[in-house]
Design a protein around this motif. Structure first.
Motif, PDB file in Angstrom:
ATOM      1  N   SER A  19       0.831  -1.194   0.000  1.00 40.60           N
ATOM      2  CA  SER A  19       0.000   0.000   0.000  1.00 40.60           C
ATOM      3  C   SER A  19       0.874   1.255   0.000  1.00 40.60           C
ATOM      4  O   SER A  19       1.857   1.329   0.718  1.00 40.60           O
ATOM      5  N   THR A  49      -1.817   2.850  -7.730  1.00 40.39           N
ATOM      6  CA  THR A  49      -3.007   3.556  -8.188  1.00 40.39           C
ATOM      7  C   THR A  49      -2.620   4.803  -8.976  1.00 40.39           C
ATOM      8  O   THR A  49      -3.220   5.111 -10.006  1.00 40.39           O
ATOM      9  N   GLN A  66     -12.009   0.883  -7.730  1.00 38.71           N
ATOM     10  CA  GLN A  66     -12.059  -0.035  -6.592  1.00 38.71           C
ATOM     11  C   GLN A  66     -13.465  -0.108  -6.000  1.00 38.71           C
ATOM     12  O   GLN A  66     -13.927  -1.174  -5.620  1.00 38.71           O
ATOM     13  N   ASP A  67     -14.165   1.035  -5.949  1.00 38.23           N
ATOM     14  CA  ASP A  67     -15.538   1.029  -5.408  1.00 38.23           C
ATOM     15  C   ASP A  67     -16.573   0.890  -6.525  1.00 38.23           C
ATOM     16  O   ASP A  67     -17.744   1.146  -6.317  1.00 38.23           O
ATOM     17  N   GLN A 113     -19.671  -5.567  -9.488  1.00 32.55           N
ATOM     18  CA  GLN A 113     -18.379  -5.584 -10.152  1.00 32.55           C
ATOM     19  C   GLN A 113     -18.541  -5.916 -11.633  1.00 32.55           C
ATOM     20  O   GLN A 113     -17.902  -5.320 -12.486  1.00 32.55           O
ATOM     21  N   ASP A 122      -8.505  -1.107 -10.928  1.00 35.35           N
ATOM     22  CA  ASP A 122      -7.866  -0.796  -9.648  1.00 35.35           C
ATOM     23  C   ASP A 122      -8.395  -1.741  -8.580  1.00 35.35           C
ATOM     24  O   ASP A 122      -9.562  -1.660  -8.206  1.00 35.35           O
ATOM     25  N   GLU A 123      -7.553  -2.620  -8.101  1.00 34.05           N
ATOM     26  CA  GLU A 123      -7.928  -3.588  -7.060  1.00 34.05           C
ATOM     27  C   GLU A 123      -9.298  -4.198  -7.366  1.00 34.05           C
ATOM     28  O   GLU A 123     -10.222  -4.091  -6.551  1.00 34.05           O
ATOM     29  N   SER A 155     -10.775  -6.609  -4.575  1.00 34.33           N
ATOM     30  CA  SER A 155     -10.579  -6.405  -3.136  1.00 34.33           C
ATOM     31  C   SER A 155     -11.883  -6.197  -2.382  1.00 34.33           C
ATOM     32  O   SER A 155     -11.932  -6.377  -1.174  1.00 34.33           O
ATOM     33  N   ASN A 156     -12.968  -5.808  -3.071  1.00 35.14           N
ATOM     34  CA  ASN A 156     -14.218  -5.579  -2.353  1.00 35.14           C
ATOM     35  C   ASN A 156     -15.118  -6.811  -2.303  1.00 35.14           C
ATOM     36  O   ASN A 156     -16.268  -6.718  -1.931  1.00 35.14           O
ATOM     37  N   THR A 215      -2.948  -4.492  -7.790  1.00 31.84           N
ATOM     38  CA  THR A 215      -3.294  -5.319  -6.641  1.00 31.84           C
ATOM     39  C   THR A 215      -2.177  -5.258  -5.610  1.00 31.84           C
ATOM     40  O   THR A 215      -1.031  -4.991  -5.934  1.00 31.84           O
ATOM     41  N   SER A 238     -14.891   9.044  -7.619  1.00 36.20           N
ATOM     42  CA  SER A 238     -14.727   8.006  -8.636  1.00 36.20           C
ATOM     43  C   SER A 238     -15.886   8.025  -9.635  1.00 36.20           C
ATOM     44  O   SER A 238     -15.697   7.685 -10.797  1.00 36.20           O
TER      45      SER A 238
END
Ligand code: ADP
Ligand code: MG
Lengths: 364, 300
Positions: free
Chosen positions: A38, A43, A82-83, A140, A158-159, A162-163, A191, B197
């Motif tokens: 991290s 990113t 990511q979100d 996703q 981006d990742e 991960s969620n 990642t 985002s």
């Protein structure tokens, strides 16, 4: 399309150097992983390719086009955040069709394309739902579908996993790899999970503090980490990194040059291919994966301290006179805590790093 | 055991084992205050609105109940309807359009501004909001004065009487200046709740600034826009500051409802009639609030 970065530096307003003269070439159609802890700049690198950040210096090309100063909307790249960044007030269909709407594609064609893309990602029955009515995995896939709909030349993720919860993550991983394979679009993903990078990528760039520490295929990165940083980062069980010193051989086990490496009082043979690179007195760090340590008559002696069950294997931690050493043993062969064990590296699996700069000593 | 439980629930849930009566004792003072200061005046207004009560003369000593005459009169009265029309113009121009749009634009542009610029603008805008009404009124009288007014000096139009020539226009500009701070702050908070985002996704798709606003930002802060519009509408609708500047002059051309009510009640001495108008105003306020609550419910 090919993505090439040349000496790209990104310094943020606060003075943080997130990318430090980074050069990189990603091949057409490649599934490329940016891996690192991290805060190492993954990113930022991805966002620089997307155009959401502008490089402070250096240049960036996508295909043959210099896009260093081109705004994000004109780069023909798509990114999955990511979100997921789905628009909450739009239906799944409208979300997927959004890039087409901006590109002024007609309503009917837009809907047809969105439906087809959604179908390909098993979103068929969900097209009229809102994002809030979907599970994480479905969200996703909507984000992926939206990215795919406009058929960009480069995908940036981006990742992406991960969620998701652990089980879904494995499923999605397989799905993602198949999808990328079928589409054949150049894909860069970020990642911090080395297992994810190893499993998915054609090539991996391992990053640390805005620099690439190693670039290679998953096999190269896993088998021959180029420095102690990568060695410590890659692998689901951390590699043993033991300080040692090159010493003159004691005759019996000496190879042609007669040197050995002394690790906590135990003599290990210098790997054949690098004997010419070491002279007695050199400080080194010996790297050996827990999976490649085996029990033997002599070798590093230790007392079993902890046994952790990993499923098909167990991870055993030994206390030695020096630093502690970890090895894995197969199912049913677990030693009792307190037992004494001798372990020795499997032939050809010993890696030797220079103690001063932590770089791998390679065959000349 | 069961018996005990029943007893406890009878005694109510007051912490410390008190009973209903004890709980009531805590609420009574508040209820009394509400009754004395809110409900009684409202009822009194309702009563006055049904009489021909005046400040002086026979009707002051012996007001007669005239029933709904005041209300029917008000609804047919040209002065009242003009005042209502001016108020709606005032609300529409200065609140719903002026403060809303300017507040949003300020919040939107300040997002990407440098920190010192943002602090400066925010301070100035807030200053207009926190200054006392009397001070603000005096400032604007001086600013738009015909003789020696600041605006005339700037525009080289000496002797131009802005308050006289454009009373409503001046009031609208004044109220936009005065009240934008609230909208700006509310929208600043609202904008920070829009995930970056989502904006970036739109940018990557090639959306222009306007398209990002239309497709991401405005739908994302709809609730905030609604809340803001209701609050500033109500405040503007009930605002009495215009009286401090123009006193409704010239010839009632700047008399918004609160000013009109005041002029009717005090200099005009027709308290019964003024009470009736007050009640109508209260009803309009209630309708606005109800409409807002309905829209919010429908969203959820
Ligand atoms: N907008 C920003 N402004 C200032 N510093 C930032 C910004 N974004 C990232 N950074 C800094 O840049 C470094 C790299 O960040 P990032 O690329 O997000 O790391 P990663 O994705 O590898 O975790 C971090 O030290 C982070 O604090
Ligand atoms: Mg990151």
């Amino acid at each position: 399309m090919k993505v090439s970065l040349e000496e790209v530096t990104k310094v943020f307003d606060g003075g943080v150097t997130a990318l430090d003269a980074l050069s990189l070439e990603i091949q057409d159609g490649e599934f490329f992983a940016l891996l690192g802890p991290s805060g190492c700049g993954k990113t930022t690198l991805l966002r620089t390719i997307a155009g959401l950040e502008t490089a402070s210096s250096g240049s960036l090309r996508i295909g043959d086009r210099d896009v260093t100063r081109v705004p994000p909307g004109a780069r023909d790249v798509a990114m999955v955040f990511q979100d997921y960044a789905l628009f909450p007030h739009m239906t799944v269909a409208d979300n997927i069709a959004y890039p087409l709407r901006i590109k002024k594609v007609g309503r009917a064609e837009r809907r047809a394309k969105a439906a087809a893309t959604g179908e390909g990602l098993s979103l068929g029955g969900l097209m009229e739902r809102r994002p809030a009515q979907l599970s994480g995995g479905q969200q996703q896939r909507v984000a992926l579908a939206r990215a795919m709909a406009a058929q960009p030349t480069v995908f940036l993720l981006d990742e992406p996993l991960s969620n998701l919860d652990a089980r879904l993550r494995l499923e999605a991983r397989t799905f993602l790899k198949k999808l990328q394979h079928d589409l054949g679009v150049t894909t860069v993903f970020v990642t911090h999970d080395q297992a994810e990078a190893l499993a998915l990528a054609d090539r991996i760039a391992v990053m640390e503090s805005g620099r690439i520490r190693q670039l290679g295929t998953p096999r190269e990165v896993f088998q021959r980490p180029a420095n102690v940083f990568v060695a410590g980062f890659i692998g689901s069980t951390p590699m043993n990194l033991l300080a040692g010193e090159c010493v003159p051989g004691d005759g019996e086990t000496a190879t042609s040059w007669g040197h050995q490496i002394d690790v906590a009082g135990v003599r290990l043979p210098v790997p054949e291919d690098i004997v010419t690179e070491l002279t007695p007195g050199d400080k080194v760090i010996v790297g050996i994966r827990p999976e490649y340590l085996t029990e033997s008559e002599d070798g590093i002696k230790g007392t079993v301290e902890i046994v952790e069950n990993l499923g098909t294997t167990s991870l055993v931690t030994l206390t030695t006179t020096g630093p502690s050493v970890q090895l894995t043993v197969p199912e049913g062969r677990e030693p009792e805590p307190g037992a004494t064990l001798h372990v020795t590296p499997a032939p050809g699996r010993l890696l030797v790093y220079r103690a001063d700069d932590g770089e791998l000593i390679d065959a000349p | 055991m069961a018996h005990q439980t029943a007893q406890r629930s009878l005694a109510g849930d007051v912490p410390g084992g008190g009973d209903r009566r004890q709980g009531l004792a805590f609420v009574v003072p508040a209820l009394l205050l509400v009754t004395v200061f809110l409900i009684l005046p409202a009822l009194w207004t309702l009563y006055l609105g049904l009489t021909d009560y005046r400040l002086t003369g026979v009707q002051a000593a012996h007001p007669k109940v005239v029933g709904t005459a005041n209300y029917t009169h008000a609804l047919g009265d040209k002065d009242f309807r003009d005042a209502l029309g001016r108020t709606l113009l005032f609300v529409l121009g200065s609140a719903i359009i002026g403060q809303n749009v300017l507040g949003f634009l300020l919040a939107w542009t300040l997002r990407s501004a440098r920190r010192w610029a943002r602090a400066l603008v925010e301070t100035l805008v807030l200053l207009a909001w926190i200054l006392p009404g009397v001070v603000v009124a005096w400032l604007w009288i001086a600013f738009l004065k015909d003789q020696g007014g600041t605006l005339n000096a700037i525009l080289h139009t000496p002797g131009r009487d802005w308050w006289f020539d454009h009373p409503m226009g001046s009031l609208i500009v004044f109220n936009v200046w005065r009240g934008t701070a609230f909208s700006m702050m509310l929208f600043t908070a609202a904008l920070s709740s829009v995930p970056p985002s989502q904006l970036e996704s739109a940018r990557l798709a090639g959306a222009s600034g306007w398209q990002q606003l239309r497709d991401v930002v405005l739908p994302g802060i709809r609730g905030h826009i609604l809340t803001n519009t209701l609050l500033i509408s109500l405040w503007t609708f009930n605002d009495f500051t215009p009286y401090l500047i123009t006193k409704g002059e010239p010839h009632g051309a700047s008399a918004v409802l609160p000013v009109y009510i005041y002029l009717t009640a005090l200099p005009g001495e027709r308290l019964g009639f003024a009470s009736a108008i007050s009640l109508i105003m209260l009803v309009i306020n209630l309708l606005l609030a109800l409409a807002y609550i309905r829209i919010l419910r429908r969203r959820a």
